[in-house]
Design a protein around this motif. Sequence first.
Motif, short mmCIF file in Angstrom:
data_model
loop_
_atom_site.label_atom_id
_atom_site.label_comp_id
_atom_site.label_asym_id
_atom_site.label_seq_id
_atom_site.Cartn_x
_atom_site.Cartn_y
_atom_site.Cartn_z
N TYR A 51 61.36 -29.48 35.40
CA TYR A 51 62.62 -29.36 36.13
C TYR A 51 63.53 -30.56 35.94
CZ TYR A 51 60.00 -25.65 38.43
OH TYR A 51 59.25 -24.53 38.67
N ALA A 52 64.84 -30.27 35.90
CA ALA A 52 65.84 -31.33 35.84
C ALA A 52 65.88 -32.07 37.18
CB ALA A 52 67.20 -30.74 35.52
N ASP A 101 67.50 -33.83 32.39
CA ASP A 101 66.59 -32.71 32.15
C ASP A 101 65.56 -33.16 31.11
OD1 ASP A 101 65.30 -30.38 31.31
OD2 ASP A 101 67.10 -29.15 31.52
#
Length: 244
Positions: A51-52, A101
């Motif tokens: 996940y960013a 990201d």
Amino acid sequence: MGKRIALSVAAALAVVGAIAPSAYADGGSGDTEILGITVNNGSSVVIGTTYAKTFNVEIDAYDDSGLMSADTDLDGPGYGYASDKTICETDYTCTHSFTFDPRVDLDNSQAGTWYVGSWVDAIDGDYRWDERIDSFRLKRASTLTTNASPEPVTKGKTLTVTGTLQRASWDDYKYHGYTSQSVTLQFRKKGSSSYTNVKTVKTSSTGGLKTTVTASADGYWRWTFAGTTTTSAKTSDSDFVDVR
């Protein structure tokens, strides 16, 4: 670098004709001052494999006419770089939102110390540019497990406590064993509210942990890792052992 550094929606590197502040040494005009910064509410920026991560950089500054805008740079290892320009929301602060990201922006070389620089413009035309106001840590996320056996165990017998320390790779988006790291075994006796350190063990070539202790009382066992400059701290879930 092989990957781009993501900018927040507000990022305006594309301002036509703008000159990057990093081309200048520290300086300014008038009474504009940059007083300090707060990155991610004072915590390291920790990123895993999937996940960013969005985090804020707050620039605290002052000018007697009020602040207009700030152009802020983040400069890290491994050619890590990000920039954001924003209108200041108050007379004293300018808050930037950055998004990294791991699958687009990062590789392992970029974990470590990042520096923050900012060019702040005041309403009356004064400005201030500081190339390195402060720094923060960008870290690879870690995982840590604990297992104590046998369960239950006879009082006075040997209890074996194992675990695994891993950290995120921004190169292949997997978690791998973290080698030769000091990890501390802790114990909390049933009915107590605090853990005590028992011993410190080094991880194996695969991130594995293993040690033995003498079972003396019912309680909870866990491993805790203090972290490094590139990898986040982590404490495992506890494993309760019934001693009979």
